[in-house]
Design an enzyme around this catalytic site. Sequence first.
Site, short mmCIF file in Angstrom:
data_model
loop_
_atom_site.label_atom_id
_atom_site.label_comp_id
_atom_site.label_asym_id
_atom_site.label_seq_id
_atom_site.Cartn_x
_atom_site.Cartn_y
_atom_site.Cartn_z
N CYS A 336 0.83 -1.20 0.00
CA CYS A 336 0.00 0.00 0.00
C CYS A 336 0.87 1.26 0.00
CB CYS A 336 -0.97 -0.04 1.18
SG CYS A 336 -2.38 1.06 0.99
N HIS A 438 -3.60 -5.64 1.26
CA HIS A 438 -3.36 -5.88 2.68
C HIS A 438 -3.89 -7.25 3.08
CE1 HIS A 438 -1.96 -1.98 4.12
NE2 HIS A 438 -2.90 -1.38 3.40
#
Length: 493
Positions: A336, A438
Site C-alpha cells: 500500500c 493488505h
Amino acid sequence: MGPARKAPAVMIQGTGSNVGKSLIVAGLCRLFANRGLNVRPFKPQNMSNNAAVTSDGGEIGRAQALQAMGCRTPLTVHMNPVLLKPETDTGAQVIVQGKRFGTMRAREYGKHKAELLPKVLDSFEMLRAEADLVLVEGAGSPAEINLRAGDIANMGFAEAADLPVILCGDIDRGGVIASVVGTHAVLEPEEQARIKGFFINRFRGDVSLFDDGMREIETRTGWKGLGVVPWFADAGKLPAEDALDLARGEGDGAIKIVVPVISRIANFDDLDPLRMEPGVTLELVQPGSPLPLDADLVLLPGSKSTIGDLEFFRAQGWDIDLIAHHRRGGHILGVCGGYQMLGKTISDPDGIEGKAGTVEGLGFLDVETVLTADKSLVQATGKHLPSGAPVSGYEIHIGRTTGMDCARPAFHLREDGGRPKLDGAMSKDGRVVGTYLHGLFTDDGFRKAYLSGFGAVSDLAYDARIDAVLDDLASHLEKALDVDAVLEIASAR
C-alpha cells in the site's frame, strides 16, 4: 406493528486508555457466542490507523474486527460508526459509517460530534435489532471530564442510549484503587449511578491477594466487584490495534524480515501472521536505528500519510540503508503506502495529504502514483502470479499507481462484485515487489508459498490459531469474572 426489538446491551468503559477493554470485549464476545447467543460488538468512536474493510464496503477499527471474529459474525460498518485515523499530530481523517466524512483538527471535530451522535445511535440500534446481546466498548476513559461536552465515546453515548456501564481497571500499571475510586470521584452522580459494577484486569500472581483491594473499592464507590482477571499470557498472539503495542523483534527463525516503523504506520496487521511463524525472525526497526545488514526481506508497511512518511523514512537514513540492502541481493516488499514510496514519484495535485505537488520516491520500481480523493475499500481474492498460490485480502487506499513495472503484476485479483484486475508491480530482477493488497499474509496458502521462496517451511494455520486463542480467552474470563452478573446488568434496562 410492535416496537422495535431491543437486545440487552452493556458498555465496558475503562479507567484509562489501553487498560484492556478491547481484549475483554473480544473475549466476552466469544464467551457469550459459545453460550449460543447472537452477539455483536460496538464501539461508538475509535481512533486507530489499523482498520479493517467490511463486507458492506466500508472500514472500521481492527479491534472491532477481532471482536466480530469473537462473535463469529461478518464485519459491518455499524460496529464502529466513527473512526478517527490520525494523519498529523493535530488532525485526523474522520470516517463515519465506513466512509470518509472529512479531515479535521481536534477542535473542529469537537464541533461536529453533536451531529454525529444520531448516526452513532442509528448504527447501534441496527445491531441491537439483529442481536441477542450487544457489547459496547468505550474509548479512553469517562474520567476525562474535560471532554464530556458533546461526548459520543463514553458517558455521552451511554446516556444517549440509556446503557448500564461496567468499569475496567488495569492493575498492571499500578495505582488501580486510585484510578477506579478517582473515576467515581470526578463523575456526576447520575453517571456514578450508571456504573453497575467494576472488574480489575491484568493481575499477576495470586488474585486473592487483592481481596482487600476489591472490598475497599466497593466501599468507596458502592459499585459491585465482578472479579479480578489474571494476566492472559497469549494476548500478544492476537492482532494489536495500536502501533505502540508492536514489539521490536520476535521469533528466532532463520529468515529475517525487517520492518521500518514509520510515523503513521497503518494496517500493520499484515505483520501478525509473520510474528507467529517459527521459521521467521520479525524485527521492527524503530526511528533512529539503522536497517540491519542481515535482513533477507525489508517490508515497507502501509501508511496513513505516504508523503509525510516518505520524508520521515529519509530522515532516518533508511533510504540509504535500503539501497545497500538491495545491492547485497536483498528483497523488498512494499504494501500500500510502502508500494507507493517504492516508485519514482508521488503526486498530490489536490493537496489531500498536505501541500499540493510532486515528490520523488525511492525509485526501486518504475511506477508513478497520483493521490486522488477516491478511496478503494474492497475485499479481494485471487492468485499470486509468481507462485500460483491462492491469496485473499483487502484494499484500503487512495491513489492510483501506473508505470512500466506494472506490466509485471504481482497478483491477479477478483474484487467483491466480481471485477477482475491485475495488482502490483515487480522489478526486472524480481527482488522488489509492490502491492495494494493488505492481509495477504493471513492467507495460509500464499504465506507458505511466499516464505518457501526464502527457504522457510510454514505449516501455520493462522485463522485457526487466532480462533483457538479467542476460545482460551473466553475460558479465562469465565473463570475470573461473574459473567452471569454481566448478563444481568445488560438485561436490567
